[in-house]
Design a protein around this motif. Structure first.
Motif, short mmCIF file in Angstrom:
data_model
loop_
_atom_site.label_atom_id
_atom_site.label_comp_id
_atom_site.label_asym_id
_atom_site.label_seq_id
_atom_site.Cartn_x
_atom_site.Cartn_y
_atom_site.Cartn_z
N GLU A 190 1.54 -5.87 0.97
CA GLU A 190 0.61 -6.47 0.00
C GLU A 190 1.06 -6.18 -1.43
O GLU A 190 1.06 -7.07 -2.28
CB GLU A 190 -0.80 -5.91 0.24
N PHE A 191 1.48 -4.94 -1.69
CA PHE A 191 1.98 -4.60 -3.02
C PHE A 191 3.26 -5.37 -3.33
O PHE A 191 3.46 -5.84 -4.46
CB PHE A 191 2.24 -3.10 -3.13
N ALA A 192 4.12 -5.50 -2.32
CA ALA A 192 5.38 -6.21 -2.52
C ALA A 192 5.15 -7.68 -2.82
O ALA A 192 5.89 -8.29 -3.60
CB ALA A 192 6.27 -6.06 -1.28
N THR A 193 4.11 -8.25 -2.23
CA THR A 193 3.84 -9.68 -2.40
C THR A 193 3.05 -9.97 -3.66
O THR A 193 3.35 -10.93 -4.39
CB THR A 193 3.05 -10.21 -1.18
N HIS A 194 2.04 -9.16 -3.95
CA HIS A 194 1.10 -9.48 -5.04
C HIS A 194 1.16 -8.51 -6.21
O HIS A 194 0.43 -8.70 -7.19
CB HIS A 194 -0.32 -9.52 -4.48
N GLY A 195 2.01 -7.48 -6.12
CA GLY A 195 2.04 -6.50 -7.19
C GLY A 195 0.87 -5.54 -7.08
O GLY A 195 0.00 -5.68 -6.20
N TYR A 196 0.83 -4.57 -8.00
CA TYR A 196 -0.24 -3.58 -7.93
C TYR A 196 -1.59 -4.18 -8.35
O TYR A 196 -2.58 -4.04 -7.65
CB TYR A 196 0.09 -2.39 -8.84
N ALA A 197 -1.59 -4.88 -9.46
CA ALA A 197 -2.85 -5.43 -9.95
C ALA A 197 -3.43 -6.47 -9.00
O ALA A 197 -4.64 -6.57 -8.82
CB ALA A 197 -2.65 -6.04 -11.34
N GLY A 198 -2.55 -7.24 -8.37
CA GLY A 198 -3.02 -8.33 -7.51
C GLY A 198 -3.39 -7.91 -6.10
O GLY A 198 -4.03 -8.67 -5.37
N ALA A 199 -3.00 -6.72 -5.68
CA ALA A 199 -3.29 -6.27 -4.32
C ALA A 199 -4.74 -5.81 -4.22
O ALA A 199 -5.27 -5.16 -5.12
CB ALA A 199 -2.36 -5.12 -3.94
N ARG A 200 -5.37 -6.16 -3.10
CA ARG A 200 -6.76 -5.76 -2.86
C ARG A 200 -6.86 -5.08 -1.50
O ARG A 200 -6.17 -5.47 -0.55
CB ARG A 200 -7.69 -6.98 -2.88
N LEU A 201 -7.71 -4.06 -1.42
CA LEU A 201 -7.82 -3.32 -0.17
C LEU A 201 -8.34 -4.19 0.97
O LEU A 201 -7.95 -3.99 2.13
CB LEU A 201 -8.73 -2.09 -0.36
N GLU A 202 -9.20 -5.17 0.65
CA GLU A 202 -9.69 -6.04 1.72
C GLU A 202 -8.57 -6.91 2.28
O GLU A 202 -8.56 -7.24 3.48
CB GLU A 202 -10.86 -6.91 1.24
N ASP A 203 -7.61 -7.27 1.43
CA ASP A 203 -6.46 -8.04 1.92
C ASP A 203 -5.52 -7.15 2.72
O ASP A 203 -4.88 -7.62 3.67
CB ASP A 203 -5.71 -8.68 0.75
N VAL A 204 -5.43 -5.90 2.33
CA VAL A 204 -4.66 -4.94 3.12
C VAL A 204 -5.27 -4.81 4.51
O VAL A 204 -4.56 -4.82 5.53
CB VAL A 204 -4.61 -3.56 2.43
N ALA A 205 -6.61 -4.74 4.57
CA ALA A 205 -7.31 -4.63 5.85
C ALA A 205 -7.03 -5.86 6.71
O ALA A 205 -6.77 -5.74 7.91
CB ALA A 205 -8.81 -4.47 5.62
N SER A 206 -7.06 -7.02 6.09
CA SER A 206 -6.80 -8.25 6.83
C SER A 206 -5.38 -8.27 7.38
O SER A 206 -5.14 -8.64 8.53
CB SER A 206 -7.02 -9.46 5.91
N ARG A 207 -4.43 -7.85 6.55
CA ARG A 207 -3.03 -7.82 6.98
C ARG A 207 -2.82 -6.81 8.11
O ARG A 207 -2.02 -7.04 9.02
CB ARG A 207 -2.13 -7.49 5.80
#
Length: 218
Positions: free
Chosen positions: A31-48
């Motif tokens: 998620e960080f690699a794809t969206h950067g730090y600012a763009g990454a969200r924990l809910e998207d991490v959970a989904s991934r």
């Protein structure tokens, strides 16, 4: 029997908990690699990671904590391996630099671990707490270990005493150049970073190599 089953059940639960944590950290890296730090969200991490939305918060209270866990998993563990080799190698320092250390730099530049470095380059000025963490856990220990390696070469009579001992950053500077080049210019002009890094090590060793009489002195 009951006690044994209870212990086995506890071990299984800990194993599942550890596996889930690792899965979340792995998903966070992507998620960080794809969206950067600012763009990454924990809910998207959970989904991934294919876990419930709230589960990452049970392991990591903030995105900053999660990012630090990614650095420890993806970067620090890798750097600790080469640090261990530096501290225990029986090779002459020159041979270590031309062998395992060069291979380490070449592998790192071509690996996805550099995405963390690129993220910090792009966003670190907005998040000094992250760059401070990276400096403390990755950069500073690495530089200290490299300084020790160069000092060892001087003590053994392999190298002359030069400013490299004060500025071990010079050993890895072309690695950072390689990362920048691949991120910004590779699509326009190819750079053989493996050859660049090898040339750098060869030139550096030639520049600091002790004269024959110094190496033969008791």
């Amino acid at each position: 029997m009951a006690d044994a089953q209870s212990q086995k059940g506890g071990a299984d639960r800990r194993s599942r908990k550890d596996n889930r944590r690792e899965e979340i950290v792995s998903a966070a890296f992507e998620e960080f690699a794809t969206h950067g730090y600012a763009g990454a969200r924990l809910e998207d991490v959970a989904s991934r990671a294919k876990v419930s939305k709230g589960l990452p918060y049970l392991y990591f209270k903030t995105k900053e904590e999660l990012f630090k866990a990614v650095v420890r998993s993806v970067v620090t563990a890798h750097f600790n391996t080469i640090r261990g080799k530096i501290e225990t190698t029986e090779l002459p320092v020159k041979e270590f630099l031309k062998g395992p250390f060069l291979q380490f730099m070449q592998d790192l530049v071509s690996s996805r671990r550099v995405l963390i470095v690129r993220l910090l380059m792009a966003e670190g000025h907005k998040h000094p707490e992250l760059t401070q963490f990276y400096l403390d856990t990755v950069v500073a220990p690495g530089l200290e270990t490299l300084k020790g390696l160069i000092d060892r070469g001087v003590e053994r009579g392999e190298f002359r005493r030069t400013g490299l001992g004060d500025y071990p950053q010079l050993l890895v500077a072309p690695m950072l150049l390689s990362v920048l080049w691949k991120a910004l210019f590779e699509r326009h002009r190819h750079l053989d970073t493996d050859a660049l890094l090898k040339t750098h090590i060869d030139l550096l060793i030639a520049a600091i190599k002790a004269p024959e009489q110094e190496r033969e002195a008791p």
